[in-house]
Structures are given as structure tokens and as C-alpha cells.
Design a protein around this motif. Structure first.
Motif, PDB file in Angstrom:
ATOM      1  N   VAL A 174     -24.517  42.281  17.239  1.00  7.86           N
ATOM      2  CA  VAL A 174     -24.429  41.151  18.156  1.00  7.86           C
ATOM      3  C   VAL A 174     -25.536  41.213  19.199  1.00  7.86           C
ATOM      4  O   VAL A 174     -26.141  40.191  19.565  1.00  7.86           O
ATOM      5  CB  VAL A 174     -23.040  41.119  18.833  1.00  7.86           C
ATOM      6  CG1 VAL A 174     -23.029  40.130  20.004  1.00  7.86           C
ATOM      7  CG2 VAL A 174     -21.975  40.742  17.820  1.00  7.86           C
ATOM      8  N   HIS A 175     -25.836  42.398  19.688  1.00 11.60           N
ATOM      9  CA  HIS A 175     -26.796  42.557  20.777  1.00 11.60           C
ATOM     10  C   HIS A 175     -28.207  42.864  20.296  1.00 11.60           C
ATOM     11  O   HIS A 175     -29.161  42.749  21.076  1.00 11.60           O
ATOM     12  CB  HIS A 175     -26.336  43.674  21.728  1.00 11.60           C
ATOM     13  CG  HIS A 175     -25.079  43.340  22.485  1.00 11.60           C
ATOM     14  ND1 HIS A 175     -23.823  43.529  21.951  1.00 11.60           N
ATOM     15  CD2 HIS A 175     -24.894  42.804  23.722  1.00 11.60           C
ATOM     16  CE1 HIS A 175     -22.911  43.154  22.842  1.00 11.60           C
ATOM     17  NE2 HIS A 175     -23.531  42.690  23.920  1.00 11.60           N
ATOM     18  N   CYS A 209     -20.831  46.412  14.512  1.00 11.21           N
ATOM     19  CA  CYS A 209     -20.676  44.982  14.820  1.00 11.21           C
ATOM     20  C   CYS A 209     -21.219  44.683  16.225  1.00 11.21           C
ATOM     21  O   CYS A 209     -21.949  43.699  16.419  1.00 11.21           O
ATOM     22  CB  CYS A 209     -19.206  44.594  14.691  1.00 11.21           C
ATOM     23  SG  CYS A 209     -18.869  42.860  15.087  1.00 11.21           S
ATOM     24  N   TRP A 210     -20.851  45.513  17.184  1.00 13.41           N
ATOM     25  CA  TRP A 210     -21.324  45.317  18.557  1.00 13.41           C
ATOM     26  C   TRP A 210     -22.850  45.394  18.622  1.00 13.41           C
ATOM     27  O   TRP A 210     -23.499  44.603  19.312  1.00 13.41           O
ATOM     28  CB  TRP A 210     -20.697  46.375  19.458  1.00 13.41           C
ATOM     29  CG  TRP A 210     -21.067  46.238  20.903  1.00 13.41           C
ATOM     30  CD1 TRP A 210     -20.437  45.496  21.860  1.00 13.41           C
ATOM     31  CD2 TRP A 210     -22.168  46.885  21.556  1.00 13.41           C
ATOM     32  NE1 TRP A 210     -21.061  45.627  23.069  1.00 13.41           N
ATOM     33  CE2 TRP A 210     -22.135  46.472  22.915  1.00 13.41           C
ATOM     34  CE3 TRP A 210     -23.163  47.755  21.140  1.00 13.41           C
ATOM     35  CZ2 TRP A 210     -23.073  46.920  23.842  1.00 13.41           C
ATOM     36  CZ3 TRP A 210     -24.101  48.187  22.046  1.00 13.41           C
ATOM     37  CH2 TRP A 210     -24.055  47.779  23.388  1.00 13.41           C
ATOM     38  N   THR A 211     -23.424  46.347  17.879  1.00 16.64           N
ATOM     39  CA  THR A 211     -24.883  46.506  17.863  1.00 16.64           C
ATOM     40  C   THR A 211     -25.558  45.286  17.252  1.00 16.64           C
ATOM     41  O   THR A 211     -26.594  44.809  17.752  1.00 16.64           O
ATOM     42  CB  THR A 211     -25.265  47.766  17.067  1.00 16.64           C
ATOM     43  OG1 THR A 211     -24.604  48.905  17.636  1.00 16.64           O
ATOM     44  CG2 THR A 211     -26.764  47.991  17.087  1.00 16.64           C
ATOM     45  N   VAL A 243     -16.886  49.040  14.080  1.00 10.61           N
ATOM     46  CA  VAL A 243     -16.823  48.244  15.309  1.00 10.61           C
ATOM     47  C   VAL A 243     -18.111  48.390  16.115  1.00 10.61           C
ATOM     48  O   VAL A 243     -18.670  47.411  16.632  1.00 10.61           O
ATOM     49  CB  VAL A 243     -15.595  48.646  16.139  1.00 10.61           C
ATOM     50  CG1 VAL A 243     -15.609  47.946  17.492  1.00 10.61           C
ATOM     51  CG2 VAL A 243     -14.311  48.328  15.377  1.00 10.61           C
ATOM     52  N   LEU A 244     -18.596  49.631  16.223  1.00 10.05           N
ATOM     53  CA  LEU A 244     -19.851  49.860  16.949  1.00 10.05           C
ATOM     54  C   LEU A 244     -21.020  49.157  16.276  1.00 10.05           C
ATOM     55  O   LEU A 244     -21.921  48.625  16.943  1.00 10.05           O
ATOM     56  CB  LEU A 244     -20.124  51.361  17.046  1.00 10.05           C
ATOM     57  CG  LEU A 244     -19.184  52.163  17.963  1.00 10.05           C
ATOM     58  CD1 LEU A 244     -19.508  53.649  17.878  1.00 10.05           C
ATOM     59  CD2 LEU A 244     -19.304  51.675  19.412  1.00 10.05           C
ATOM     60  N   THR A 266     -15.107  41.886  10.721  1.00 10.65           N
ATOM     61  CA  THR A 266     -16.320  41.942  11.538  1.00 10.65           C
ATOM     62  C   THR A 266     -17.502  41.320  10.807  1.00 10.65           C
ATOM     63  O   THR A 266     -18.393  40.731  11.432  1.00 10.65           O
ATOM     64  CB  THR A 266     -16.652  43.398  11.911  1.00 10.65           C
ATOM     65  OG1 THR A 266     -16.782  44.188  10.721  1.00 10.65           O
ATOM     66  CG2 THR A 266     -15.552  43.996  12.785  1.00 10.65           C
TER      67      THR A 266
END
Length: 363
Positions: free
Chosen positions: A48-49, A44-46, A41-42, A84
Motif C-alpha cells: 500500500v505504501h 499488504c501494508w508495504t 499482513v506486513l 489482502t
């Protein structure tokens, strides 16, 4: 009565320890899966940004999950990766290279799930399978360690497997009871890893027989054991030696094995101890194994070896024995130490066959 209560108490303690270990393993596995899900999950978040993070960053999570998790936990992590991963592909506008990377990731996940499922069927999830094989290999080597000999005696063993594999079809089992030393050098049909499983089984069985019954019966008992296994490729050759360390007297027998060799300090020559021999083990019932007797004096030595040391393609074994003895004669001026290893290393078969030699000498 007190002894019975003590036994029951010990069993109760062992049972509680096993239950505690089982719970700990379950919590550890679940915790590992949770950590990998959070890491996914982390990631995926990384991604994205931070657009510079490549899609291939998913691969380490997929591989680690397949190596360390059982199928039910692996399915949870893989599902998170798939969801993800699709989100990232769509978020980055679904270019052809991204969908190709996603297909590669999916392929790797399928392979890792198949590996995890295969391990689960064997009951060796995670890296337990590799640990078990390492432990079995070390036990095989320990089984063949030469015992400590009294002053005035020396011994050396060398075992080289085909193509440098961890397992060899050649192995040694030993037993020493007081002044009686017994050695059995065995060559299992096949070579390297292909013969490794049979070597592991036979080393334990032959090691249990050696020293537990009269030495004259060892090869007959080993032959009976192999016949009962009913393996398709279950034969083995063996050379058995009994040496009285107090007198130097020895007794040798062979089961389809190359003849042993003796060095006589008086003549300074090596002599092949030829005589009647029995057939290879695991082929025929009710066979006999004639024995050759003699005595080792001061400076004498006895050599047992497998056919990988002397075998040469398209040449008679006698030529291989003569070559081995020529090598031994050139080495004798430097003493017996290191000779077994040099003989195995100098074998014409090279790495294409298993090679083993054991040398016992009297100072």
C-alpha cells in the motif's frame, strides 16, 4: 517384580516424551502459521505504501505455506492472502494485469492446498515425506553394504540406477557369521523409481532371511515370501552365494539370474559357471534351486551381476556376457579394485536400465 516396575517406568517416560513431542509439533505448526499470517499482513501494508513492490511478492508466502503447513492451518493463511490480495488489486484500481496475477496466485494456492491435503492423508505433512524417502533410500543402501572381510580377502559393490534415479530395482543383501559370507544380488521386476518400493520391502525381508536359516534354503524361502505377496508384478531374479572365508569354498545358486563368473589366477581367464538354475522368484511354488560348488584359490575372484550389465537390445545375452568378460580381461592387469564400477559404467544398456555387480576376490 522390580523388572516389571522398571519396564512400566520406562514406558511411562516414553509416553510422556511422545506427548511432549506432539505438543511441541503442534505449537511449532501454529507458530509457523501465525508468522506467515503476520508476514502477509506486513506485505499488504508495504504494498500500500510502496508502489514498486510487485504483486508477485505474495507467491513465496503461498508456496511456503503449502510446503510446511497442514490443511487446517494452510486454510487460515490462504484466506488471509486472498483477502489482502483482493484489497491490493482494488487499491491499485484493478487493472487487467493485476487480476491476471491474482488468478495465477489463486491457481498456485489451489495446487499447494491439494499437495498439503495429499500429504495429510498419508500422515507425512510438511517436508516429512521427503525426509522419509531419503531415510528409506539410505537404509536400502546400508542394507547392501559389504561387511568387513578378514585379511586376504577383498570385495566391491557397484549399483547404478536407471536414468540416475535415487532408487534402483537392483540391490544386494549380505550376511557374515564368522567365516561364512553370504551374498544375494537381487533384480526386482521394473526399474528405477517404479521398482523402488518393491526393492525397499524385499531388501528388508531378504536381509532378514539371509543368515537366519541354512544357506541352501534361502532362495526357496524368498520364493515363498514373494508368492505370499501376490503382487501383479511381483517376480524377481536373484543370485545367491555362500563363501567360506577360511577355505575359499563356495556354493552358488541362481533364480532366473545371469550365471556367475569366476576368475582363475592359474589360467588368467574368466569362466562362466553355467549349470542348472531355478526359475525367477515369485512365479511358481515347490521349485528347486540347484547349486554349483567350487573353491577360490589365491588370486581368484567371483563375480555376480544383474542383466542390466550384459543386456543389449536385439542381441543374445551370451553376446553381452562375452563383451563384459572382454572388458574384465582388459582391466585385470590393474587389479580387481574398481572393476565392478567400471563394468556397470561400460554396460551397453547405459542409463536405460538398472545395473549392479558385486566382486569378491582372494588375495
Amino acid at each position: 517384580m522390580d523388572e516389571g516396575r522398571t519396564v512400566l517406568a520406562r514406558r511411562s517416560v516414553l509416553t510422556r516424551l511422545q506427548r511432549t513431542r506432539t505438543r511441541f509439533n503442534r505449537w511449532t505448526t501454529g507458530g509457523t502459521a501465525l508468522v506467515l499470517v503476520v508476514a502477509n499482513v506486513l506485505l499488504c501494508w508495504t504494498m500500500v505504501h510502496v508502489s514498486s513492490v510487485p504483486f508477485s511478492a505474495y507467491l513465496p508466502i503461498a508456496v511456503l505455506s503449502g510446503l510446511f503447513l497442514p490443511p487446517k492451518w494452510l486454510a487460515l493463511v490462504d484466506a488471509t492472502i486472498l483477502l489482502t490480495g483482493v484489497f491490493i488489486v482494488l487499491y491499485r484500481h484493478g487493472t487487467v494485469p493485476l487480476w491476471g496475477a491474482y488468478a495465477v496466485l489463486l491457481t498456485i494456492m489451489v495446487i499447494m492446498f491439494w499437495v498439503a491435503a495429499s500429504r495429510a492423508r498419508l500422515g507425512v505433512q510438511g517436508n516429512l515425506g521427503e525426509s522419509m524417502l531419503v531415510d528409506l533410500r539410505d537404509r536400502l543402501r546400508t542394507q547392501g553394504e559389504l561387511p568387513e572381510l578378514p585379511p586376504g580377502w577383498g570385495a566391491e559393490l557397484s549399483v547404478l540406477s536407471a536414468y540416475g534415479d535415487s532408487f534402483s530395482g537392483d540391490f544386494l543383501v549380505t550376511s557374515r557369521e564368522g567365516d561364512v559370507l553370504e551374498l544375494a544380488l537381487v533384480d526386482v521386476s521394473g526399474k528405477g523409481i517404479a521398482a523402488g518400493t518393491r526393492s525397499l520391502l524385499l531388501s528388508g525381508a531378504f536381509g532378514g532371511l539371509l543368515g537366519s536359516l541354512p544357506y541352501e534354503q534361502f532362495l526357496s524361502a524368498s520364493n515363498g515370501y514373494l508368492l505370499r505377496q501376490q503382487w501383479d508384478e511381483g517376480f524377481a531374479s536373484a543370485a545367491h552365494a555362500m563363501i567360506d572365508l577360511s577355505t575359499g569354498e563356495y556354493s552358488l545358486a541362481s533364480a532366473g539370474h545371469p550365471p556367475p563368473v569366476k576368475f582363475s589366477a592359474g589360467s588368467g581367464r574368466w569362466q562362466v559357471l553355467e549349470g542348472d538354475e531355478g526359475p525367477v522368484l515369485g512365479v511358481a511354488e515347490a521349485v528347486t534351486f540347484p547349486r554349483v560348488t567350487g573353491r577360490l584359490g589365491r588370486g581368484d575372484a567371483l563375480l555376480l551381476y544383474t542383466d542390466g550389465v550384459i543386456e543389449v537390445r536385439n542381441r543374445d545375452l551370451r553376446d553381452g556376457i562375452d563383451r563384459m568378460l572382454g572388458t574384465a580381461e582388459r582391466m585385470i592387469s590393474r587389479g580387481f579394485e574398481g572393476m565392478a564400477a567400471k563394468m556397470c559404467a561400460a554396460a551397453r544398456a547405459g542409463e536405460t536400465d538398472d545395473r549392479a555387480a558385486v566382486l569378491v576376490w582372494r588375495r
